[in-house]
Design an enzyme around this catalytic site. Structure first.
Site, PDB file in Angstrom:
ATOM      1  N   LYS A  40      -5.719 -13.786   5.897  1.00  0.00           N
ATOM      2  CA  LYS A  40      -4.926 -13.760   4.656  1.00  0.00           C
ATOM      3  C   LYS A  40      -3.964 -12.575   4.668  1.00  0.00           C
ATOM      4  O   LYS A  40      -4.122 -11.657   5.474  1.00  0.00           O
ATOM      5  CB  LYS A  40      -5.870 -13.678   3.458  1.00  0.00           C
ATOM      6  CG  LYS A  40      -6.782 -12.459   3.463  1.00  0.00           C
ATOM      7  CD  LYS A  40      -7.871 -12.558   2.409  1.00  0.00           C
ATOM      8  CE  LYS A  40      -8.804 -11.363   2.464  1.00  0.00           C
ATOM      9  NZ  LYS A  40      -9.929 -11.485   1.533  1.00  0.00           N
ATOM     10  N   TYR A 266      13.404  15.150  -2.346  1.00  0.00           N
ATOM     11  CA  TYR A 266      13.627  15.068  -3.795  1.00  0.00           C
ATOM     12  C   TYR A 266      12.711  16.051  -4.514  1.00  0.00           C
ATOM     13  O   TYR A 266      11.537  16.192  -4.172  1.00  0.00           O
ATOM     14  CB  TYR A 266      13.337  13.649  -4.286  1.00  0.00           C
ATOM     15  CG  TYR A 266      14.401  12.660  -3.860  1.00  0.00           C
ATOM     16  CD1 TYR A 266      15.669  12.679  -4.442  1.00  0.00           C
ATOM     17  CD2 TYR A 266      14.134  11.710  -2.875  1.00  0.00           C
ATOM     18  CE1 TYR A 266      16.645  11.771  -4.057  1.00  0.00           C
ATOM     19  CE2 TYR A 266      15.097  10.794  -2.489  1.00  0.00           C
ATOM     20  CZ  TYR A 266      16.359  10.836  -3.082  1.00  0.00           C
ATOM     21  OH  TYR A 266      17.316   9.944  -2.701  1.00  0.00           O
TER      22      TYR A 266
HETATM   23  C1  LIG Z   1     -11.037 -11.062   2.243  1.00  0.00           C
HETATM   24  C2  LIG Z   1     -12.338 -11.795   2.259  1.00  0.00           C
HETATM   25  C3  LIG Z   1     -13.282 -11.540   3.260  1.00  0.00           C
HETATM   26  C4  LIG Z   1     -13.114 -10.454   4.300  1.00  0.00           C
HETATM   27  O1  LIG Z   1     -13.548  -9.224   3.802  1.00  0.00           O
HETATM   28  P1  LIG Z   1     -13.505  -7.918   4.716  1.00  0.00           P
HETATM   29  O2  LIG Z   1     -14.103  -6.886   3.861  1.00  0.00           O
HETATM   30  O3  LIG Z   1     -12.067  -7.663   5.003  1.00  0.00           O
HETATM   31  O4  LIG Z   1     -14.288  -8.219   5.944  1.00  0.00           O
HETATM   32  C5  LIG Z   1     -14.416 -12.328   3.289  1.00  0.00           C
HETATM   33  N1  LIG Z   1     -14.625 -13.302   2.363  1.00  0.00           N
HETATM   34  C6  LIG Z   1     -13.745 -13.544   1.378  1.00  0.00           C
HETATM   35  C7  LIG Z   1     -14.049 -14.608   0.391  1.00  0.00           C
HETATM   36  C8  LIG Z   1     -12.587 -12.799   1.283  1.00  0.00           C
HETATM   37  O5  LIG Z   1     -11.730 -13.040   0.294  1.00  0.00           O
END
Ligand SMILES: *Cc1c(COP(=O)(O)O)cnc(C)c1O
Length: 376
Positions: A40, A266
């Site tokens: 993702k 800045y």
């Molecule tokens: C993002 C996600 C993961 C992965 O989690 P990590 O902590 O990055 O390993 C696993 N399961 C779901 C449902 C997620 O949304």
């Protein structure tokens, strides 16, 4: 005109390290594990297509995304295997999800009905992973009231004829990355109670583990949906550390010898105490370098750790390289990664910025080309 990716600032991604991290997760939950790499947010900012390409030889069971559009992008990239959309999808996403044969996480019986209708209409059953809320409180059907909603999900048992294909039952752990994994056992117990109440067919995969959960539960997890560990982010003080995967580099574009009293950035928040030498790095918050690292963060230049001085600008940042001879425009500075014997870890940057590695990784903007390498 194609500008070479390493002209200004870029991210180097080491495919072999990504694969080794994957294998460590697989080993932790094996034998014969069910592994769904989470790609993702464009593969945690590193490039979902390239992550898929790098990990495909490892034979993952599916790919995990958060949105229907992310699933569509993978289909466009030629991924025809299983893809699961894990964040709850709005009703408006149902048609595309079924058309693209994406499995979706379901938190709501209303969505189930829509998916079933679309599955029947297309004569292609909608693939469903039913989510159980055991404490995350953001998605899933509440574990505590399973007796109340269990009848509403019975449509899952009607199978392809009913327009649905029940593929998974899962929950998400909220604190597996904290020392000792507080609450993991409670969540697991709640999840198992739901599983025994629903008594899904053996073909339904039960899954609970994120990266940290995989190492905490081991074979008991049965499988995992790893994300951050694959990409080199730490998963808890009492759990194994991953190999770093991503390095962030920027060219030096100016070197200046300044007199005592010179100011930088800045607000002129830093003033040279004595004659100093400053290097301007071609990277700023417009690239995703957290602005709060001004006067706090570091860079590696010529194998030495040097402080960032003054506020970070949108396009540049300045490092104090006093005492470092021979630095000139065109040299490479490292914001994350190794240079000689010095190293800045992703988690060091996250801690300084008072956030987590996930936010740093996904915060690098498209201005930084992602350059993938098979080199060690
Ligand atoms: C993002 C996600 C993961 C992965 O989690 P990590 O902590 O990055 O390993 C696993 N399961 C779901 C449902 C997620 O949304």
């Amino acid at each position: 005109m194609d500008i070479p990716p390493r002209t200004r600032a870029w991210i180097e991604v080491a495919a072999p390290a990504l694969r080794r991290n994957y294998r460590r997760v697989a080993q932790a939950v094996g034998p014969d594990p069910w592994i769904v790499p989470m790609v993702k947010a464009d593969g945690y900012g590193l490039g979902a297509r390239q992550v898929v390409e790098a990990l495909a030889p490892e034979g993952p069971s599916a790919w995990g995304v958060a949105t229907v559009a992310e699933g569509a992008a993978l289909r466009d990239a030629g991924v025809d295997g299983p893809i699961i959309v894990f964040a709850p999808i709005p009703p408006q996403g149902v048609e595309a999800a079924v058309a693209l044969d994406l499995a979706v996480a379901v938190s709501d019986p209303g969505l189930l009905a829509r998916l079933a209708a679309e599955g029947r209409r297309r004569e292609r059953p909608a693939r469903v992973h039913l989510e159980v809320d055991t404490g995350m409180g953001r998605a899933g059907l509440p574990a505590a009231s399973v007796a109340r909603w269990a009848p509403a999900v019975s449509a899952l048992r009607d199978g392809p004829a009913g327009g649905l294909r029940w593929e998974g039952l899962f929950t998400h752990l909220h604190s597996a990355d904290e020392a000792g994994g507080p609450g993991v056992r409670d969540q697991l117990r709640a999840f198992r109670t739901v599983a025994s109440t629903l008594a899904p067919p053996a073909s339904v995969r039960l899954h609970v583990a994120n990266s940290a959960g995989a190492f905490r539960l081991g074979a008991e997890a049965g499988g995992a949906r790893p994300g951050i560990f694959l990409y080199g982010g730490g998963i808890g003080p009492d759990l194994p550390a991953p190999e770093p995967v991503a390095s962030v580099r920027a060219r030096i574009v100016r070197v200046a010898d300044v007199p005592a009293g010179a100011t930088v950035g800045y607000g002129a928040t830093y003033r040279a105490e004595c004659p100093e030498r400053w290097a301007t790095l071609a990277v700023g918050y417009g690239d995703g370098l957290p602005r709060c690292l001004g006067n706090r963060g570091h860079a590696l230049v010529s194998g030495r750790r040097v402080p960032l001085v003054g506020r970070i600008s949108m396009d540049v940042a300045v490092a104090n390289i006093s005492g470092l001879p021979g630095v000139e425009a065109g040299n490479v500075a490292t914001l994350v990664g190794r240079d000689g014997t010095e190293e800045i870890l992703l988690d060091d940057v996250a801690a300084l910025a008072d956030t987590i590695s996930y936010e740093i990784l996904t915060g690098w903007t498209p201005r930084l080309p992602r350059t993938w390498t098979e080199a060690e």
